[in-house]
Each structure stands twice: as structure tokens, then as C-alpha cells.
Write a protein that holds these residues in place. Structure first.
Motif, PDB file in Angstrom:
ATOM      1  N   GLU A 132       0.828  -1.206   0.000  1.00 59.21           N
ATOM      2  CA  GLU A 132       0.000   0.000   0.000  1.00 59.21           C
ATOM      3  C   GLU A 132       0.866   1.261   0.000  1.00 59.21           C
ATOM      4  N   LEU A 133       2.028   1.209   0.643  1.00 60.64           N
ATOM      5  CA  LEU A 133       2.926   2.357   0.650  1.00 60.64           C
ATOM      6  C   LEU A 133       3.562   2.567  -0.726  1.00 60.64           C
ATOM      7  N   LEU A 134       3.824   1.481  -1.418  1.00 60.58           N
ATOM      8  CA  LEU A 134       4.441   1.578  -2.737  1.00 60.58           C
ATOM      9  C   LEU A 134       3.455   2.061  -3.796  1.00 60.58           C
TER      10      LEU A 134
ATOM     11  N   PRO B 208      10.989   9.494  -1.359  1.00 67.05           N
ATOM     12  CA  PRO B 208      11.567  10.217  -0.218  1.00 67.05           C
ATOM     13  C   PRO B 208      11.730   9.363   1.045  1.00 67.05           C
ATOM     14  N   ALA B 209      10.803   8.443   1.308  1.00 67.15           N
ATOM     15  CA  ALA B 209      10.832   7.702   2.573  1.00 67.15           C
ATOM     16  C   ALA B 209      11.219   6.239   2.431  1.00 67.15           C
ATOM     17  N   ARG B 210      11.373   5.756   1.202  1.00 64.16           N
ATOM     18  CA  ARG B 210      11.623   4.319   1.027  1.00 64.16           C
ATOM     19  C   ARG B 210      12.155   4.044  -0.373  1.00 64.16           C
TER      20      ARG B 210
ATOM     21  N   GLU C 145      12.878   0.810   4.237  1.00 60.78           N
ATOM     22  CA  GLU C 145      12.159   1.906   4.894  1.00 60.78           C
ATOM     23  C   GLU C 145      13.213   2.772   5.571  1.00 60.78           C
ATOM     24  N   PHE C 146      13.441   3.976   5.026  1.00 57.98           N
ATOM     25  CA  PHE C 146      14.555   4.797   5.489  1.00 57.98           C
ATOM     26  C   PHE C 146      14.437   5.195   6.960  1.00 57.98           C
ATOM     27  N   GLY C 147      13.229   5.520   7.397  1.00 57.54           N
ATOM     28  CA  GLY C 147      13.049   6.025   8.753  1.00 57.54           C
ATOM     29  C   GLY C 147      13.453   5.043   9.838  1.00 57.54           C
ATOM     30  N   THR C 148      13.212   3.767   9.598  1.00 56.83           N
ATOM     31  CA  THR C 148      13.518   2.733  10.593  1.00 56.83           C
ATOM     32  C   THR C 148      14.748   1.911  10.228  1.00 56.83           C
TER      33      THR C 148
END
Length: 254
Positions: free
Chosen positions: A131-133, A168-170, A196-199
Motif C-alpha cells: 500500500e505504501l508503494l 523520499p521515505a523508502r 524503509e529509510f526512517g527505521t
């Protein structure tokens, strides 16, 4: 040598390199090291790589390591499919002599990338968040490249390729093996690397799909797909081939 394109995001460095097909000298060297003749078109200097320098960790996709995973005795493919293929080509004995070699002449590989550094991947039940992609996030970097290709003596195609998409985030990297052996078999083997860049979580999913040629042809006809282009497009074919093997792994780089 051209170092390729590089993009940095959230401590990760992503590199893709696309260079011409190998010449005779490097091909001879690769043949000696592999122990099998490489495919017709071998892009031995091409690479797709994801690095996290803070942990000295990387995963890379290259032609040599992928071909090193090919069955060098060819037992599985010959036992299961060569008889069927021989029958379908009974009036083309010269083609049979050309294609049926003492190794897996389809160059099928279960290559999931070359990993360096720690930590190691561990099994997980957490899937890649599709869903994020699907979100319309900006694409900061995109590239695609071929690692090798062969037309199986004009009786199909086998290809290993990579695509990288950075948001930007992944990011998502897809390494896809696609094989069509005319009148016999379709095979798709996908390795997806999701970051996942944030984690700093890295998920690796491997899915192998396979189906007999006539079954796929029938499914395409039922969908109204009768043109030859559908038989060459793994994006159209993937959902028509049942999954025969797979794995799901994850690691955290923080």
C-alpha cells in the motif's frame, strides 16, 4: 571503469552501473571461473547496489554471482522438461543439439543478491507494504538494467534484469529472472529488496513462479490476450504463474 549513477538518501547509497556487453577476453575469463559458457548477451560490468556505510553493509546484484547460482549439471531442467521440449522440436534436430547442453541452458537462477557485512537477514512474517508503494510519492531516482540475456537458440528467451525506484521515505529494488521456453515452460523468479529509510528496516522477498506454456497461453486467451507481445511481457504474465517457492526475510541496520 565508469562508476555509474549514485544517489544518497537517509544514510543509504544506491548505485547503478550500465556498461556495454562484455567482449571476448572478459567472457573467456568469466567462462573459466564459472565452469559454464555464459549467455549470449552478458553485461558483466553492470551492477545494482544498496549500501549503508555506517554499518559497512551492502546488497549487490551482478551477473557473475547470479550465473554462479545456475545448476551447472542441468539435472532439474533436463529431467523435467527436455523430453517435452525434444518432442516439440522433433523436426529441428540441429536446434536441439544447440540448446541442450550439459548444464541448465535456460540459465535459471535463484539469486537473491550478494550481501556483505552484518547484520544478516532473518526470516520474518512481515510482508513488503504494497500500500505504501502504491502511493503517488515523488520518484527521486529510477534506473533499470540488464545483467544477462539469451534467446535459447531462437526458442524463447531468458533474462535477468534489475529495477530501482527511490522515493523520499523508502526504496524498492526488483531483480527479476524471466524465462520463456516455447511450447514448454514459463518461469519468473523475483527478488524484491524494500528499504524503509526512517527505521532502517530492509525486507527481502523472493518469489518463484512457474507454469507450463500451454496453460499460460490458455489463461491469456481467456483474458482476450492473443497477441505475441503478451507472451514476452513478464508484467502481464506474473499473476498467471502459480508460486512454487518463496522466502521472506528482514534485517534492521540501526
Amino acid at each position: 571503469m565508469d562508476e555509474g549513477r549514485t544517489f544518497k538518501q537517509h544514510g543509504f547509497t544506491i548505485t547503478t552501473r550500465k556498461l556495454p556487453i562484455l567482449k571476448a577476453g572478459p567472457i573467456e575469463e568469466m567462462t573459466s571461473k564459472l565452469g559454464i559458457a555464459p549467455p549470449e548477451m552478458i553485461f558483466g560490468d553492470n551492477v545494482a547496489r544498496i549500501e549503508y556505510p555506517d554499518k559497512n553493509w551492502s546488497i549487490e546484484f551482478n551477473a557473475f554471482d547470479a550465473l554462479d547460482r545456475v545448476d551447472k549439471k542441468g539435472t532439474e531442467l533436463k529431467v523435467a522438461y527436455s523430453k517435452e521440449w525434444h518432442q516439440s522440436r522433433q523436426n529441428h534436430s540441429d536446434d536441439i543439439k544447440e540448446v541442450v547442453k550439459p548444464f541448465d541452458w535456460s540459465y535459471s537462477t535463484d539469486y537473491k543478491g550478494t550481501v556483505s557485512g552484518a547484520p544478516a537477514f532473518e526470516p520474518t512474517e512481515t510482508s513488503i507494504p504494497l500500500e505504501l508503494l502504491k502511493r503517488p510519492d515523488p520518484i527521486l531516482f529510477f534506473d533499470e538494467l540488464i545483467l544477462y540475456e539469451d534467446e535459447l537458440a531462437d526458442n524463447g528467451i531468458t533474462m535477468l534484469s534489475c529495477k530501482v525506484r527511490i522515493m523520499p521515505a523508502r526504496l524498492l529494488l526488483l531483480c527479476r529472472f524471466f524465462m520463456r521456453l516455447d511450447d514448454v515452460l514459463f518461469r519468473i523468479r523475483d527478488t524484491r529488496v524494500f528499504v524503509e529509510f526512517g527505521t532502517c528496516e530492509v525486507t527481502r522477498e523472493y518469489l518463484a513462479r512457474e507454469e507450463k506454456y500451454e496453460a499460460v497461453k490458455h489463461k491469456l486467451m481467456m483474458q482476450g490476450e492473443t497477441g505475441p507481445e503478451a507472451m514476452r511481457d513478464p508484467n502481464r504474465l506474473a499473476n498467471l504463474l502459480p508460486i512454487v517457492d518463496g522466502s521472506l526475510e528482514k534485517l534492521v541496520l540501526k
